[in-house]
Design a protein around this motif. Structure first.
Motif, PDB file in Angstrom:
ATOM      1  N   UNK A 113      12.041  42.416  57.379  1.00  0.00           N
ATOM      2  CA  UNK A 113      10.836  42.028  55.882  1.00  0.00           C
ATOM      3  C   UNK A 113       9.442  42.750  57.113  1.00  0.00           C
ATOM      4  N   UNK A 114       9.045  43.735  56.438  1.00  0.00           N
ATOM      5  CA  UNK A 114       8.551  44.145  55.946  1.00  0.00           C
ATOM      6  C   UNK A 114       7.172  44.155  55.847  1.00  0.00           C
ATOM      7  N   UNK A 115       6.695  43.054  54.926  1.00  0.00           N
ATOM      8  CA  UNK A 115       5.495  42.587  54.842  1.00  0.00           C
ATOM      9  C   UNK A 115       5.818  41.132  54.727  1.00  0.00           C
ATOM     10  N   UNK A 116       4.902  40.061  54.499  1.00  0.00           N
ATOM     11  CA  UNK A 116       4.845  38.456  53.941  1.00  0.00           C
ATOM     12  C   UNK A 116       3.833  38.416  53.327  1.00  0.00           C
ATOM     13  N   UNK A 117       3.733  37.998  52.102  1.00  0.00           N
ATOM     14  CA  UNK A 117       2.769  37.712  51.318  1.00  0.00           C
ATOM     15  C   UNK A 117       3.075  36.275  51.200  1.00  0.00           C
ATOM     16  N   UNK A 118       1.875  35.740  51.403  1.00  0.00           N
ATOM     17  CA  UNK A 118       2.093  33.988  50.660  1.00  0.00           C
ATOM     18  C   UNK A 118       0.990  33.388  50.158  1.00  0.00           C
ATOM     19  N   UNK A 119       0.836  33.162  48.886  1.00  0.00           N
ATOM     20  CA  UNK A 119       0.113  31.766  48.167  1.00  0.00           C
ATOM     21  C   UNK A 119       0.541  30.660  48.321  1.00  0.00           C
ATOM     22  N   UNK A 120      -0.677  29.874  48.086  1.00  0.00           N
ATOM     23  CA  UNK A 120      -0.273  28.762  48.021  1.00  0.00           C
ATOM     24  C   UNK A 120      -1.124  27.906  46.316  1.00  0.00           C
ATOM     25  N   UNK A 121      -0.461  27.741  45.444  1.00  0.00           N
ATOM     26  CA  UNK A 121      -0.805  27.612  44.589  1.00  0.00           C
ATOM     27  C   UNK A 121      -0.196  26.069  44.240  1.00  0.00           C
ATOM     28  N   UNK A 122      -0.518  25.596  42.514  1.00  0.00           N
ATOM     29  CA  UNK A 122      -0.124  24.314  41.975  1.00  0.00           C
ATOM     30  C   UNK A 122       0.378  24.875  40.048  1.00  0.00           C
ATOM     31  N   UNK A 123       1.626  24.919  40.893  1.00  0.00           N
ATOM     32  CA  UNK A 123       2.291  25.319  39.361  1.00  0.00           C
ATOM     33  C   UNK A 123       3.426  24.410  38.707  1.00  0.00           C
ATOM     34  N   UNK A 124       3.261  24.771  37.501  1.00  0.00           N
ATOM     35  CA  UNK A 124       3.716  23.284  36.366  1.00  0.00           C
ATOM     36  C   UNK A 124       4.881  23.032  36.945  1.00  0.00           C
ATOM     37  N   UNK A 125       6.096  23.920  37.357  1.00  0.00           N
ATOM     38  CA  UNK A 125       7.245  23.363  37.683  1.00  0.00           C
ATOM     39  C   UNK A 125       7.587  22.604  39.014  1.00  0.00           C
ATOM     40  N   UNK A 126       6.405  23.427  40.046  1.00  0.00           N
ATOM     41  CA  UNK A 126       6.814  22.558  41.259  1.00  0.00           C
ATOM     42  C   UNK A 126       5.739  21.770  42.141  1.00  0.00           C
ATOM     43  N   UNK A 127       4.459  21.704  40.909  1.00  0.00           N
ATOM     44  CA  UNK A 127       3.301  20.913  41.554  1.00  0.00           C
ATOM     45  C   UNK A 127       2.680  22.193  42.769  1.00  0.00           C
ATOM     46  N   UNK A 128       2.502  21.495  43.796  1.00  0.00           N
ATOM     47  CA  UNK A 128       2.065  22.463  45.057  1.00  0.00           C
ATOM     48  C   UNK A 128       3.055  22.974  45.646  1.00  0.00           C
ATOM     49  N   UNK A 129       3.067  23.723  45.836  1.00  0.00           N
ATOM     50  CA  UNK A 129       4.079  24.970  46.546  1.00  0.00           C
ATOM     51  C   UNK A 129       3.560  26.534  46.930  1.00  0.00           C
ATOM     52  N   UNK A 130       3.787  26.654  48.437  1.00  0.00           N
ATOM     53  CA  UNK A 130       3.845  27.546  48.507  1.00  0.00           C
ATOM     54  C   UNK A 130       4.284  29.152  48.831  1.00  0.00           C
ATOM     55  N   UNK A 131       3.993  30.157  47.797  1.00  0.00           N
ATOM     56  CA  UNK A 131       5.212  30.862  47.311  1.00  0.00           C
ATOM     57  C   UNK A 131       4.752  31.943  48.176  1.00  0.00           C
ATOM     58  N   UNK A 132       6.260  32.308  49.150  1.00  0.00           N
ATOM     59  CA  UNK A 132       6.366  33.275  49.923  1.00  0.00           C
ATOM     60  C   UNK A 132       7.215  34.480  49.247  1.00  0.00           C
TER      61      UNK A 132
END
Length: 167
Positions: A113-132
């Motif tokens: 791994x060289x870079x990590x991008x983390x997005x917390x969002x509320x998606x229809x399919x998952x609800x609240x989710x950390x998108x890493x």
């Protein structure tokens, strides 16, 4: 800085309080954090304004809060932007990153791994989710969707960046 302390710092700031007086109907729709070579960039908190279909982003660093210009929302036309339920964020950001790293080491041990991008969002399919998303040295992206309540990896995929170029 942890997610909850950064959000608290934002909500207690004079910049946010002044903005919030005129924008009470806006809500937190995403949080963004990037890490590269173990260096953290400031937190970004995006507040969605349904009436204008735009987002305003606050950047929260150790010693400052910056408000960005209101922007168009990056979404498909029929997508509904949903509010993050911060009460359901039970696991610390540090623990989420640890779970992502453990998952990557077990499932994709050859990917460095060289870079990590983390997005917390509320998606229809998952609800609240950390998108890493991990950007790897082999020009691939490893995406993991991790539940912020229990730390379970709900979805994962490994894709070549070259596939994105072809599209």
């Amino acid at each position: 800085m942890e997610f909850d302390s950064a959000l608290k710092k934002l909500k207690e700031s004079k910049e946010f309080k002044q903005w919030n007086i005129k924008n009470k109907d806006a809500f937190l729709s995403y949080t963004f954090k990037m890490l590269e070579d173990n260096k953290e960039v400031p937190w970004q908190f995006g507040f969605y304004h349904k009436a204008t279909d735009k987002i305003i982003t606050f950047i929260v660093d150790q010693d400052m809060i910056e408000i960005k210009e209101e922007e168009e929302v990056f979404k498909k036309p029929d997508t509904v932007v949903k509010q993050i339920d911060t009460e359901k964020i039970e696991i610390s950001f540090k623990s989420i990153l640890k779970k992502a790293k453990e998952f990557q080491k077990n499932k994709y041990p050859k990917e460095l791994v060289s870079r990590t991008i983390a997005i917390l969002q509320n998606l229809e399919e998952y609800g609240n989710i950390w998108n890493i998303t991990y950007m790897t040295h082999s020009f691939k992206t490893l995406n993991m969707k991790i539940n912020p309540e229990n730390g379970k990896v709900m979805h994962h995929s490994l894709e070549s960046l070259m596939d994105f170029v072809k599209k």
